[in-house]
Design an enzyme around this catalytic site. Structure first.
Site, short mmCIF file in Angstrom:
data_model
loop_
_atom_site.label_atom_id
_atom_site.label_comp_id
_atom_site.label_asym_id
_atom_site.label_seq_id
_atom_site.Cartn_x
_atom_site.Cartn_y
_atom_site.Cartn_z
N LYS A 10 1.12 -1.22 -0.35
CA LYS A 10 -0.16 0.13 -0.33
C LYS A 10 0.38 1.66 0.57
O LYS A 10 1.81 1.34 0.29
CB LYS A 10 -0.46 -0.50 1.38
CG LYS A 10 -1.93 -1.01 1.00
CD LYS A 10 -3.23 -1.15 2.67
CE LYS A 10 -4.38 -2.49 2.70
NZ LYS A 10 -5.11 -2.53 3.04
N TYR A 50 -11.71 -2.24 -3.93
CA TYR A 50 -12.12 -2.86 -2.31
C TYR A 50 -14.50 -2.43 -2.68
O TYR A 50 -14.93 -2.81 -1.47
CB TYR A 50 -12.32 -1.90 -1.22
CG TYR A 50 -10.97 -2.18 -1.28
CD1 TYR A 50 -10.36 -3.25 -0.22
CD2 TYR A 50 -9.67 -1.41 -1.67
CE1 TYR A 50 -9.80 -3.23 -0.18
CE2 TYR A 50 -8.26 -1.24 -0.73
CZ TYR A 50 -8.41 -2.71 0.29
OH TYR A 50 -7.06 -2.70 0.39
N ASN A 113 -2.11 -0.02 6.91
CA ASN A 113 -1.26 -1.04 7.84
C ASN A 113 -0.55 -2.27 6.41
O ASN A 113 -1.16 -3.21 6.25
CB ASN A 113 -2.87 -1.45 8.03
CG ASN A 113 -3.48 -2.13 6.43
OD1 ASN A 113 -3.15 -2.36 6.14
ND2 ASN A 113 -4.50 -3.83 7.06
N HIS A 116 -2.25 -5.60 1.39
CA HIS A 116 -3.40 -6.53 1.21
C HIS A 116 -2.76 -7.63 1.01
O HIS A 116 -2.15 -7.52 -0.45
CB HIS A 116 -4.93 -5.72 0.55
CG HIS A 116 -5.64 -6.20 -0.35
ND1 HIS A 116 -6.44 -6.33 0.68
CD2 HIS A 116 -5.75 -7.39 -1.38
CE1 HIS A 116 -6.98 -7.84 0.00
NE2 HIS A 116 -6.70 -7.96 -0.86
N GLU A 127 -9.35 -11.03 -7.63
CA GLU A 127 -8.02 -9.42 -7.22
C GLU A 127 -7.63 -10.01 -8.51
O GLU A 127 -7.15 -8.86 -8.65
CB GLU A 127 -8.13 -10.24 -6.58
CG GLU A 127 -9.04 -9.95 -4.52
CD GLU A 127 -8.80 -9.66 -3.79
OE1 GLU A 127 -9.80 -9.25 -2.39
OE2 GLU A 127 -7.41 -9.88 -3.08
#
Ligand code: CMP
Length: 140
Positions: A10, A50, A113, A116, A127
């Site tokens: 990320k 998402y 965070n 993913h 995905e």
């Protein structure tokens, strides 16, 4: 079983310049990078990726964060890759992530965070296809 999973480094972790450190963890765990691209996601791309979370209260913050800078996207392949990758990442909230996991070492908050990872075989396939054409993935 031999599996593939989608991994995203990320914007926070890309900004911290730890792409290589995270890749090294994948490789040491026996996961092979079979596709990779750096990308600055558009709002539409992030919202589509998402979409399962669109009714959640954190959806807008999540999308804003994911478009705040470039991300590094890869498909990983290996034995039991989905769970192996989730174990390397640690818990979604870095406060709960076990020592030595990617999120414990590099993440600052549940939003920022660091990484993913797909949560199941069905989502992994969706995905991976969201970001890579089959001609852009390479088993070896
Ligand atoms: P990720 O695995 O990318 O999937 C959805 C993301 O939403 C998750 O990591 C977190 O970064 C973010 N998020 C923010 N708040 C929450 C929450 N309460 N529960 C789950 N995910 C959250």
């Amino acid at each position: 079983a031999l599996e593939r999973t989608l991994s995203i480094i990320k914007p926070d972790a890309v900004a911290k310049n730890v792409i290589g450190e995270i890749y090294a963890r994948f490789e040491k765990a026996g996961l092979k990078i079979v596709a990779a691209k750096m990308k600055h996601l558009s709002r539409k791309e992030a919202e589509g990726f998402y979409a399962v979370h669109k009714e959640r209260p954190f959806f807008n913050a999540l999308v804003e964060f994911m478009i705040s800078g470039p991300v590094m996207i890869q498909a990983l392949e290996g034995d039991n890759a989905i769970l192996k990758h989730r174990d390397l990442m640690g818990a979604t909230n870095p406060k709960d992530a076990a020592p030595g996991t990617i999120r414990a070492d590099f993440a600052d908050s549940i939003d920022a965070n660091a990484v993913h990872g797909s949560d199941a075989a069905e989502t992994a396939a969706v995905e991976i296809a969201y970001f890579f054409a089959t001609t852009e993935t390479f088993s070896r």
